[in-house]
Design an enzyme around this catalytic site. Structure first.
Site, PDB file in Angstrom:
ATOM      1  N   ASN A   9      39.412  44.375  42.393  1.00  0.00           N
ATOM      2  CA  ASN A   9      38.250  43.704  42.984  1.00  0.00           C
ATOM      3  C   ASN A   9      38.562  43.486  44.465  1.00  0.00           C
ATOM      4  O   ASN A   9      39.353  42.612  44.808  1.00  0.00           O
ATOM      5  CB  ASN A   9      38.021  42.374  42.257  1.00  0.00           C
ATOM      6  CG  ASN A   9      36.937  41.542  42.914  1.00  0.00           C
ATOM      7  OD1 ASN A   9      36.181  42.026  43.762  1.00  0.00           O
ATOM      8  ND2 ASN A   9      36.848  40.283  42.519  1.00  0.00           N
ATOM      9  N   LYS A  11      36.683  42.423  46.780  1.00  0.00           N
ATOM     10  CA  LYS A  11      35.974  41.275  47.372  1.00  0.00           C
ATOM     11  C   LYS A  11      35.385  41.676  48.732  1.00  0.00           C
ATOM     12  O   LYS A  11      35.020  42.826  48.917  1.00  0.00           O
ATOM     13  CB  LYS A  11      36.907  40.065  47.448  1.00  0.00           C
ATOM     14  CG  LYS A  11      37.589  39.782  46.096  1.00  0.00           C
ATOM     15  CD  LYS A  11      38.318  38.478  46.046  1.00  0.00           C
ATOM     16  CE  LYS A  11      38.946  38.308  44.666  1.00  0.00           C
ATOM     17  NZ  LYS A  11      39.547  37.015  44.440  1.00  0.00           N
ATOM     18  N   HIS A  94      31.927  36.548  38.462  1.00  0.00           N
ATOM     19  CA  HIS A  94      33.202  36.188  39.089  1.00  0.00           C
ATOM     20  C   HIS A  94      33.156  34.728  39.531  1.00  0.00           C
ATOM     21  O   HIS A  94      32.118  34.234  39.971  1.00  0.00           O
ATOM     22  CB  HIS A  94      33.484  37.106  40.284  1.00  0.00           C
ATOM     23  CG  HIS A  94      34.879  36.942  40.786  1.00  0.00           C
ATOM     24  ND1 HIS A  94      35.235  35.924  41.644  1.00  0.00           N
ATOM     25  CD2 HIS A  94      36.024  37.619  40.509  1.00  0.00           C
ATOM     26  CE1 HIS A  94      36.534  35.999  41.888  1.00  0.00           C
ATOM     27  NE2 HIS A  94      37.036  37.013  41.210  1.00  0.00           N
ATOM     28  N   GLU A  96      34.062  33.300  42.111  1.00  0.00           N
ATOM     29  CA  GLU A  96      33.594  33.077  43.491  1.00  0.00           C
ATOM     30  C   GLU A  96      32.067  33.137  43.557  1.00  0.00           C
ATOM     31  O   GLU A  96      31.452  32.425  44.351  1.00  0.00           O
ATOM     32  CB  GLU A  96      34.263  34.102  44.428  1.00  0.00           C
ATOM     33  CG  GLU A  96      35.724  33.750  44.654  1.00  0.00           C
ATOM     34  CD  GLU A  96      36.652  34.936  44.858  1.00  0.00           C
ATOM     35  OE1 GLU A  96      36.172  36.027  45.234  1.00  0.00           O
ATOM     36  OE2 GLU A  96      37.874  34.771  44.632  1.00  0.00           O
ATOM     37  N   GLU A 166      39.614  34.794  33.803  1.00  0.00           N
ATOM     38  CA  GLU A 166      40.248  34.495  35.086  1.00  0.00           C
ATOM     39  C   GLU A 166      40.270  32.980  35.311  1.00  0.00           C
ATOM     40  O   GLU A 166      39.278  32.411  35.790  1.00  0.00           O
ATOM     41  CB  GLU A 166      39.475  35.148  36.229  1.00  0.00           C
ATOM     42  CG  GLU A 166      39.421  36.650  36.151  1.00  0.00           C
ATOM     43  CD  GLU A 166      39.153  37.249  37.513  1.00  0.00           C
ATOM     44  OE1 GLU A 166      40.037  37.926  38.034  1.00  0.00           O
ATOM     45  OE2 GLU A 166      38.069  37.017  38.070  1.00  0.00           O
ATOM     46  N   GLY A 172      43.934  33.950  43.552  1.00  0.00           N
ATOM     47  CA  GLY A 172      44.289  33.910  44.972  1.00  0.00           C
ATOM     48  C   GLY A 172      45.260  32.793  45.321  1.00  0.00           C
ATOM     49  O   GLY A 172      45.497  32.525  46.498  1.00  0.00           O
ATOM     50  N   SER A 212      46.136  36.273  40.320  1.00  0.00           N
ATOM     51  CA  SER A 212      47.472  36.458  40.904  1.00  0.00           C
ATOM     52  C   SER A 212      48.354  37.426  40.112  1.00  0.00           C
ATOM     53  O   SER A 212      49.563  37.219  39.993  1.00  0.00           O
ATOM     54  CB  SER A 212      48.176  35.114  41.091  1.00  0.00           C
ATOM     55  OG  SER A 212      47.440  34.296  41.996  1.00  0.00           O
ATOM     56  N   GLY A 233      42.866  41.081  42.435  1.00  0.00           N
ATOM     57  CA  GLY A 233      42.266  40.820  43.744  1.00  0.00           C
ATOM     58  C   GLY A 233      43.207  41.256  44.857  1.00  0.00           C
ATOM     59  O   GLY A 233      43.256  42.425  45.237  1.00  0.00           O
TER      60      GLY A 233
HETATM   61  P1  PGA Z   1      43.761  37.578  42.804  1.00  0.00           P
HETATM   62  O1  PGA Z   1      42.189  37.679  42.458  1.00  0.00           O
HETATM   63  O2  PGA Z   1      44.433  38.727  42.089  1.00  0.00           O
HETATM   64  O3  PGA Z   1      43.843  37.705  44.289  1.00  0.00           O
HETATM   65  O4  PGA Z   1      44.234  36.257  42.294  1.00  0.00           O
HETATM   66  C1  PGA Z   1      41.767  38.005  41.171  1.00  0.00           C
HETATM   67  C2  PGA Z   1      40.260  38.022  41.133  1.00  0.00           C
HETATM   68  O5  PGA Z   1      39.630  37.198  41.809  1.00  0.00           O
HETATM   69  O6  PGA Z   1      39.653  38.846  40.435  1.00  0.00           O
END
Ligand code: PGA
Length: 249
Positions: A9, A11, A94, A96, A166, A172, A212, A233
């Site tokens: 992803n 983003k 997601h 976000e 998630e 993140g 992460s 991510g």
């Molecule tokens: P991250 O994001 O791997 O940077 O933690 C995962 C995601 O938001 O899908």
């Protein structure tokens, strides 16, 4: 047999040139494991990414879409628009999108319906916040997110859905759920599916873990029996790291 999937992803990262560069880097990597690979660039770069990867097993997927088929929704993109540039899969829900753009379970149910009606496959994301986990409510939060957005569907719809657990506190942040926490939640998700849709559907659904995931922890997380892949991510923005994760399968 459930499919293993590793999805990147991206983003709101990478302009057109950066997207092309990262795709070139990805194409120079070898998938030596047994996971399908997806990447989700920004809307503006989907068309060029799709064309660049036309003959590649890497699938180009979208990060979001609107539920309406067209109309006065400034700034939005429909399922038909995604399909017209070659997209066959869309990520929905997601954290976000939920946190910054106010997407509720009800809105997501509409998006899921619109995507499936357009023959798009859905990667449906959900997960609890830190406060939910601290108060021991992670399972009730996750089950209501899944039920509210998906449990109006016929059983036959689930073959076009991939789930992505998630935990928001792990996205993140560098703090990953432990492999045991991921496994416990994935098992709970399968039980939840089983109670309404039965064993066949529960056992056939791919459930990805996101939050992460890095080259250093992917193997251990993916070794858990109910973890069928990852939604990646930060580490998806570097071809070496991403393929180290892909090849952890
Ligand atoms: P991250 O994001 O791997 O940077 O933690 C995962 C995601 O938001 O899908």
């Amino acid at each position: 047999m459930r499919k293993n999937i590793v999805a990147g992803n991206w983003k709101m990262n990478n302009d057109l040139a950066q997207t092309q560069d990262l795709i070139t880097d990805l194409e120079n990597k070898k998938n030596t494991g047994n996971a399908e690979v997806m990447i989700a660039p920004a809307f503006t770069n989907l068309f060029s990414a799709f064309n660049a990867l036309k003959d590649s097993p890497i699938e180009v997927v979208a990060q979001n879409m609107h539920f309406a088929s067209n109309g006065a929704y400034t700034g939005e993109v429909s399922a038909a628009m995604l399909k017209s540039v070659g997209v066959k899969t869309v990520i929905l829900g997601h954290s976000e999108r939920r946190a910054y753009f106010g997407e509720t379970d009800q809105v997501l149910a509409q998006k899921v319906d619109a995507a499936l009606a357009a023959d798009l496959r859905v990667v449906f994301c959900f997960g609890e916040e830190l406060a939910d986990r601290k108060s021991g409510n992670e399972e009730s939060v996750v089950s209501s997110q899944i039920k509210n957005a998906l449990f109006h569907l016929d059983a036959s719809a689930f073959k076009n859905i991939v789930l992505a657990y998630e935990p928001v506190w792990a996205i993140g942040t560098g703090e990953t759920a432990s492999p045991e926490q991921a496994q416990d939640m994935h098992k709970f998700i399968r039980r939840t599916l089983n109670s309404t849709y039965g064993d066949n559907i529960a056992e056939s659904m791919s459930i990805l873990y996101g939050g992460s995931v890095k080259p250093a922890n992917a193997k251990e997380i993916f070794s858990k029996p109910d973890v069928d892949g990852g939604l990646i991510g930060g580490a998806a923005l570097n071809a070496n790291d991403f393929y180290a994760i892909v090849n952890a399968f």
